[in-house]
Each structure stands twice: as structure tokens, then as C-alpha cells.
Design a protein around this motif. Structure first.
Motif, PDB file in Angstrom:
ATOM      1  N   GLY A 181     -22.109 -31.450 -27.078  1.00  0.00           N
ATOM      2  CA  GLY A 181     -23.461 -31.984 -26.996  1.00  0.00           C
ATOM      3  C   GLY A 181     -24.215 -31.453 -25.792  1.00  0.00           C
ATOM      4  O   GLY A 181     -25.401 -31.101 -25.882  1.00  0.00           O
ATOM      5  N   ARG A 182     -23.532 -31.370 -24.662  1.00  0.00           N
ATOM      6  CA  ARG A 182     -24.155 -30.837 -23.442  1.00  0.00           C
ATOM      7  C   ARG A 182     -24.448 -29.345 -23.588  1.00  0.00           C
ATOM      8  O   ARG A 182     -25.449 -28.851 -23.068  1.00  0.00           O
ATOM      9  N   LEU A 183     -23.591 -28.634 -24.298  1.00  0.00           N
ATOM     10  CA  LEU A 183     -23.808 -27.205 -24.462  1.00  0.00           C
ATOM     11  C   LEU A 183     -24.992 -26.921 -25.374  1.00  0.00           C
ATOM     12  O   LEU A 183     -25.717 -25.940 -25.159  1.00  0.00           O
ATOM     13  N   GLU A 184     -25.207 -27.753 -26.381  1.00  0.00           N
ATOM     14  CA  GLU A 184     -26.361 -27.543 -27.257  1.00  0.00           C
ATOM     15  C   GLU A 184     -27.670 -27.647 -26.483  1.00  0.00           C
ATOM     16  O   GLU A 184     -28.687 -27.072 -26.895  1.00  0.00           O
ATOM     17  N   GLU A 185     -27.656 -28.336 -25.355  1.00  0.00           N
ATOM     18  CA  GLU A 185     -28.875 -28.517 -24.564  1.00  0.00           C
ATOM     19  C   GLU A 185     -29.342 -27.241 -23.868  1.00  0.00           C
ATOM     20  O   GLU A 185     -30.454 -27.199 -23.345  1.00  0.00           O
ATOM     21  N   ILE A 186     -28.526 -26.185 -23.863  1.00  0.00           N
ATOM     22  CA  ILE A 186     -28.928 -24.970 -23.145  1.00  0.00           C
ATOM     23  C   ILE A 186     -30.152 -24.322 -23.782  1.00  0.00           C
ATOM     24  O   ILE A 186     -30.827 -23.515 -23.138  1.00  0.00           O
ATOM     25  N   LEU A 187     -30.455 -24.673 -25.026  1.00  0.00           N
ATOM     26  CA  LEU A 187     -31.622 -24.097 -25.698  1.00  0.00           C
ATOM     27  C   LEU A 187     -32.915 -24.466 -24.983  1.00  0.00           C
ATOM     28  O   LEU A 187     -33.928 -23.772 -25.124  1.00  0.00           O
ATOM     29  N   ASP A 188     -32.882 -25.571 -24.230  1.00  0.00           N
ATOM     30  CA  ASP A 188     -34.075 -26.031 -23.519  1.00  0.00           C
ATOM     31  C   ASP A 188     -34.030 -25.700 -22.035  1.00  0.00           C
ATOM     32  O   ASP A 188     -34.895 -26.140 -21.278  1.00  0.00           O
ATOM     33  N   LEU A 189     -33.023 -24.940 -21.603  1.00  0.00           N
ATOM     34  CA  LEU A 189     -32.869 -24.598 -20.192  1.00  0.00           C
ATOM     35  C   LEU A 189     -33.313 -23.171 -19.924  1.00  0.00           C
ATOM     36  O   LEU A 189     -33.441 -22.352 -20.841  1.00  0.00           O
ATOM     37  N   SER A 190     -33.548 -22.863 -18.662  1.00  0.00           N
ATOM     38  CA  SER A 190     -33.805 -21.482 -18.276  1.00  0.00           C
ATOM     39  C   SER A 190     -32.537 -20.667 -18.496  1.00  0.00           C
ATOM     40  O   SER A 190     -31.435 -21.219 -18.618  1.00  0.00           O
ATOM     41  N   ALA A 191     -32.683 -19.346 -18.527  1.00  0.00           N
ATOM     42  CA  ALA A 191     -31.520 -18.488 -18.741  1.00  0.00           C
ATOM     43  C   ALA A 191     -30.463 -18.701 -17.664  1.00  0.00           C
ATOM     44  O   ALA A 191     -29.264 -18.756 -17.951  1.00  0.00           O
ATOM     45  N   ALA A 192     -30.898 -18.849 -16.404  1.00  0.00           N
ATOM     46  CA  ALA A 192     -29.942 -19.042 -15.309  1.00  0.00           C
ATOM     47  C   ALA A 192     -29.205 -20.363 -15.451  1.00  0.00           C
ATOM     48  O   ALA A 192     -27.985 -20.442 -15.258  1.00  0.00           O
ATOM     49  N   ASP A 193     -29.932 -21.432 -15.781  1.00  0.00           N
ATOM     50  CA  ASP A 193     -29.296 -22.741 -15.941  1.00  0.00           C
ATOM     51  C   ASP A 193     -28.388 -22.755 -17.170  1.00  0.00           C
ATOM     52  O   ASP A 193     -27.322 -23.388 -17.156  1.00  0.00           O
ATOM     53  N   ALA A 194     -28.808 -22.078 -18.230  1.00  0.00           N
ATOM     54  CA  ALA A 194     -27.976 -22.011 -19.429  1.00  0.00           C
ATOM     55  C   ALA A 194     -26.663 -21.307 -19.128  1.00  0.00           C
ATOM     56  O   ALA A 194     -25.587 -21.755 -19.560  1.00  0.00           O
ATOM     57  N   GLU A 195     -26.732 -20.227 -18.369  1.00  0.00           N
ATOM     58  CA  GLU A 195     -25.506 -19.513 -18.027  1.00  0.00           C
ATOM     59  C   GLU A 195     -24.596 -20.371 -17.146  1.00  0.00           C
ATOM     60  O   GLU A 195     -23.373 -20.403 -17.347  1.00  0.00           O
ATOM     61  N   ARG A 196     -25.173 -21.075 -16.189  1.00  0.00           N
ATOM     62  CA  ARG A 196     -24.353 -21.934 -15.323  1.00  0.00           C
ATOM     63  C   ARG A 196     -23.639 -22.998 -16.143  1.00  0.00           C
ATOM     64  O   ARG A 196     -22.453 -23.284 -15.902  1.00  0.00           O
ATOM     65  N   ARG A 197     -24.348 -23.597 -17.085  1.00  0.00           N
ATOM     66  CA  ARG A 197     -23.708 -24.650 -17.875  1.00  0.00           C
ATOM     67  C   ARG A 197     -22.607 -24.078 -18.756  1.00  0.00           C
ATOM     68  O   ARG A 197     -21.521 -24.672 -18.858  1.00  0.00           O
ATOM     69  N   LEU A 198     -22.854 -22.960 -19.386  1.00  0.00           N
ATOM     70  CA  LEU A 198     -21.819 -22.360 -20.229  1.00  0.00           C
ATOM     71  C   LEU A 198     -20.601 -21.961 -19.407  1.00  0.00           C
ATOM     72  O   LEU A 198     -19.455 -22.228 -19.801  1.00  0.00           O
ATOM     73  N   ARG A 199     -20.828 -21.380 -18.237  1.00  0.00           N
ATOM     74  CA  ARG A 199     -19.714 -20.900 -17.432  1.00  0.00           C
ATOM     75  C   ARG A 199     -19.006 -22.014 -16.683  1.00  0.00           C
ATOM     76  O   ARG A 199     -17.980 -21.766 -16.039  1.00  0.00           O
ATOM     77  N   SER A 200     -19.513 -23.236 -16.778  1.00  0.00           N
ATOM     78  CA  SER A 200     -18.776 -24.369 -16.226  1.00  0.00           C
ATOM     79  C   SER A 200     -17.584 -24.737 -17.103  1.00  0.00           C
ATOM     80  O   SER A 200     -16.706 -25.491 -16.675  1.00  0.00           O
ATOM     81  N   VAL A 201     -17.543 -24.198 -18.319  1.00  0.00           N
ATOM     82  CA  VAL A 201     -16.407 -24.424 -19.210  1.00  0.00           C
ATOM     83  C   VAL A 201     -15.318 -23.407 -18.874  1.00  0.00           C
ATOM     84  O   VAL A 201     -15.565 -22.194 -18.949  1.00  0.00           O
ATOM     85  N   PRO A 202     -14.123 -23.851 -18.491  1.00  0.00           N
ATOM     86  CA  PRO A 202     -13.046 -22.906 -18.185  1.00  0.00           C
ATOM     87  C   PRO A 202     -12.788 -21.979 -19.369  1.00  0.00           C
ATOM     88  O   PRO A 202     -12.670 -22.426 -20.508  1.00  0.00           O
ATOM     89  N   GLY A 203     -12.728 -20.677 -19.099  1.00  0.00           N
ATOM     90  CA  GLY A 203     -12.484 -19.705 -20.148  1.00  0.00           C
ATOM     91  C   GLY A 203     -13.736 -18.998 -20.626  1.00  0.00           C
ATOM     92  O   GLY A 203     -13.645 -18.017 -21.368  1.00  0.00           O
ATOM     93  N   ILE A 204     -14.915 -19.489 -20.213  1.00  0.00           N
ATOM     94  CA  ILE A 204     -16.165 -18.816 -20.560  1.00  0.00           C
ATOM     95  C   ILE A 204     -16.661 -18.058 -19.336  1.00  0.00           C
ATOM     96  O   ILE A 204     -17.029 -18.658 -18.323  1.00  0.00           O
ATOM     97  N   GLY A 205     -16.626 -16.735 -19.433  1.00  0.00           N
ATOM     98  CA  GLY A 205     -17.075 -15.877 -18.344  1.00  0.00           C
ATOM     99  C   GLY A 205     -18.393 -15.214 -18.680  1.00  0.00           C
ATOM    100  O   GLY A 205     -19.083 -15.604 -19.633  1.00  0.00           O
ATOM    101  N   PRO A 206     -18.759 -14.176 -17.927  1.00  0.00           N
ATOM    102  CA  PRO A 206     -20.071 -13.541 -18.137  1.00  0.00           C
ATOM    103  C   PRO A 206     -20.240 -12.925 -19.517  1.00  0.00           C
ATOM    104  O   PRO A 206     -21.322 -13.005 -20.101  1.00  0.00           O
ATOM    105  N   TRP A 207     -19.196 -12.297 -20.068  1.00  0.00           N
ATOM    106  CA  TRP A 207     -19.323 -11.672 -21.382  1.00  0.00           C
ATOM    107  C   TRP A 207     -19.574 -12.726 -22.454  1.00  0.00           C
ATOM    108  O   TRP A 207     -20.503 -12.610 -23.262  1.00  0.00           O
TER     109      TRP A 207
END
Length: 288
Positions: A181-207
Motif C-alpha cells: 500500500g505504501r509503495l503504490e503511493e509513489i505515483l504521487d511522489l517526486s522522482a527522488a521521494d519515489a526512489e527513496r521509498r522503493l529503496r527502503s525495501v531490502p533487496g531493491i537497489g538502483p536498477w
């Protein structure tokens, strides 16, 4: 894709599972048009028509223009390199679309981590057949709808193993499912904030983060740093030499804000360096 050239796609929308059939044909309207009525015509350009089935049918139809790139903004993009200018000329209709389904983009991106495409596709197919539900409507035989995050979180270890997915990738998907649910919210975030939220999940890196944002959010600047082939293709196309990630980013710097757009153009029509070594081998974790 069916015999008529139409594309079939399924999705687990916020309103439930759905199937959509999309086709296009030249007509006489000056712009890309979406019509719910498959008989709607026009007077120039391209007409895109769609039919959908299932509880989420209306959602898919409403969001289809965005998925096809209707909100893609090319403002500020200047093809300052003659090679990029030529690629733009050859692919002038390229649009960066957005599926607006983050978790559906996340799972295949994680499955593609550090493996060849054939291996990732095999795992995706096994898991969809095993845990996905049949596609609504008259969809082609065998099509499935992506399972919900709750289902992904409960897939047992032996089925991950049967799919050929080792512990690192399976744990990443399970962890992401718990905060879907928190990850679906990245659609409303800036690119930088979206990347930070995604990369807060262990195993999700820059690629993986870039791949998710490209597919789900239509981020025209998300560069797949860490890709096996992309830096070589970018370097060879733009500079006539093989580069690494740092070299790729340096070559793409003039296109800040549209770097994914440029890499996509290169994937579609750029040059490739000659192969001097073996291809990456297909690993089969089921044998371990």
C-alpha cells in the motif's frame, strides 16, 4: 497479441481483476484517440480502440490513455546529439506510458534481477499459472491476472524454489508485499521521494527502482544503473566505445530529465558493440 494484431493485457486494478484488448488502425484524425466504442472512426492519424472485461474493466479503460503515454511530457528534451536526433526521427511516436500499478511492476522487476530474461520469464510464468486467477472475459487461453500482494506474501518456499527463484529475490518480493500500500503511493511522489521509498525495501537497489518507476510511474529520467547490457549500448551508440555505468551517466548528463527516454530510443534503434564473449548462462536454481 492475437491474429488481428490486437494486444491483450490483464491487471489487478483497485476495482478488481480485468482484461483489456487494445488495437490501433490509421484513420483521419490528427491525434491519438481512445474510444470505448470499437466502431468509432475519424479522419486522420491513429485510432486506438479498447474493450475490457471484469470488475476492473472501467478502471482499465479510464487509465488506458495514460498507459499509452497521453501524459508524457517532452518539455525540455532537446536532441543535442545527431545520433539521438536521428533516433527521434525514426521513433517520433515513442511515448513513455505508465501502468499506475506499482506492485505489478515490482514483482517482474525483482524476478529479473541479475538473471537472463528467459530465466525471469520462466519464473513469472510459473508463479502466475500457479497463483494467478484466470483472466476475465474471452481472453486467450492461459492468460492470468497478477495475484494480490497478500497472495505473493504467502507463497511457500518450495514453490519459489520450483519457480527457480532463490531466497534473495523471493524475500524481496515478500517484504515488498507487506508494504504494498505504501509503495503504490509513489505515483504521487517526486522522482527522488519515489526512489527513496522503493529503496527502503531490502533487496531493491538502483536498477530495480528505476525499472519499477519506468513501468509504473512513466518516469522519463529513470536510468537502469547496474544493467548488464545498457551501458555498452549507450556508450557504443553515443561515443563509439564500450562504457560502464559511470561512463553511461556522463554521456546521458546533457539529457537530464529525459535520460530514460534516450536509453529507450537506443534500445529501439541504437548500435551494439560486437560480441567477444559467451552470453550469460541460464541458471536453474531448481537443481540446487
Amino acid at each position: 497479441m492475437d491474429a488481428a494484431g490486437a494486444v491483450w493485457r490483464t491487471s489487478l486494478t483497485p476495482d478488481g481483476p480485468a482484461t483489456v484488448r487494445v488495437r490501433s488502425r490509421p484513420v483521419g484524425v490528427p491525434a491519438v484517440t481512445l474510444a470505448r466504442d470499437p466502431e468509432v472512426g475519424g479522419s486522420g492519424g491513429t485510432l486506438v480502440t479498447a474493450q475490457a472485461w471484469g470488475p476492473g474493466a472501467a478502471w482499465l479503460l479510464d487509465h488506458l490513455p495514460v498507459q499509452l503515454g497521453s501524459q508524457d511530457d517532452r518539455a525540455g528534451f532537446v536532441a543535442c546529439d545527431p545520433v539521438v536526433r536521428e533516433l527521434m526521427r525514426r521513433h517520433e511516436d515513442l511515448r513513455v506510458g505508465r501502468s499506475e500499478r506499482v506492485f505489478e511492476a515490482l514483482v517482474p522487476a525483482v524476478l529479473e534481477q541479475k538473471v537472463v530474461s528467459r530465466e525471469a520469464h520462466r519464473a513469472w510464468r510459473f508463479l502466475l499459472v500457479k497463483f494467478g486467477e484466470p483472466a476475465p472475459g474471452p481472453a486467450p487461453a492461459g492468460m492470468r491476472v497478477c495475484p494480490s500482494p497478500r497472495v505473493w506474501a504467502r507463497i511457500p518456499s518450495w514453490d519459489w524454489h520450483r519457480a527457480g527463484v532463490e531466497g534473495v529475490r523471493s524475500r524481496t518480493i515478500i517484504t515488498a508485499a507487506e508494504v504494498a500500500g505504501r509503495l503504490e503511493e509513489i505515483l504521487d511522489l517526486s522522482a527522488a521521494d519515489a526512489e527513496r521509498r522503493l529503496r527502503s525495501v531490502p533487496g531493491i537497489g538502483p536498477w530495480t527502482s528505476a525499472e519499477i518507476r519506468q513501468r509504473a510511474a512513466g518516469d522519463p529520467d529513470a536510468v537502469s544503473v547496474g544493467d548488464y547490457n545498457l551501458p555498452k549500448a549507450v556508450g557504443w551508440t553515443l561515443a563509439g566505445r564500450v562504457t560502464d555505468d559511470a561512463g553511461m551517466l556522463e554521456l546521458l548528463a546533457p539529457y537530464a530529465g529525459h535520460r530514460y527516454r534516450v536509453t529507450r530510443l537506443i534500445e529501439l534503434g541504437g548500435a551494439r558493440p560486437p560480441r567477444h564473449g559467451p552470453r550469460m548462462s541460464v541458471r536453474d536454481y531448481r537443481a540446487f
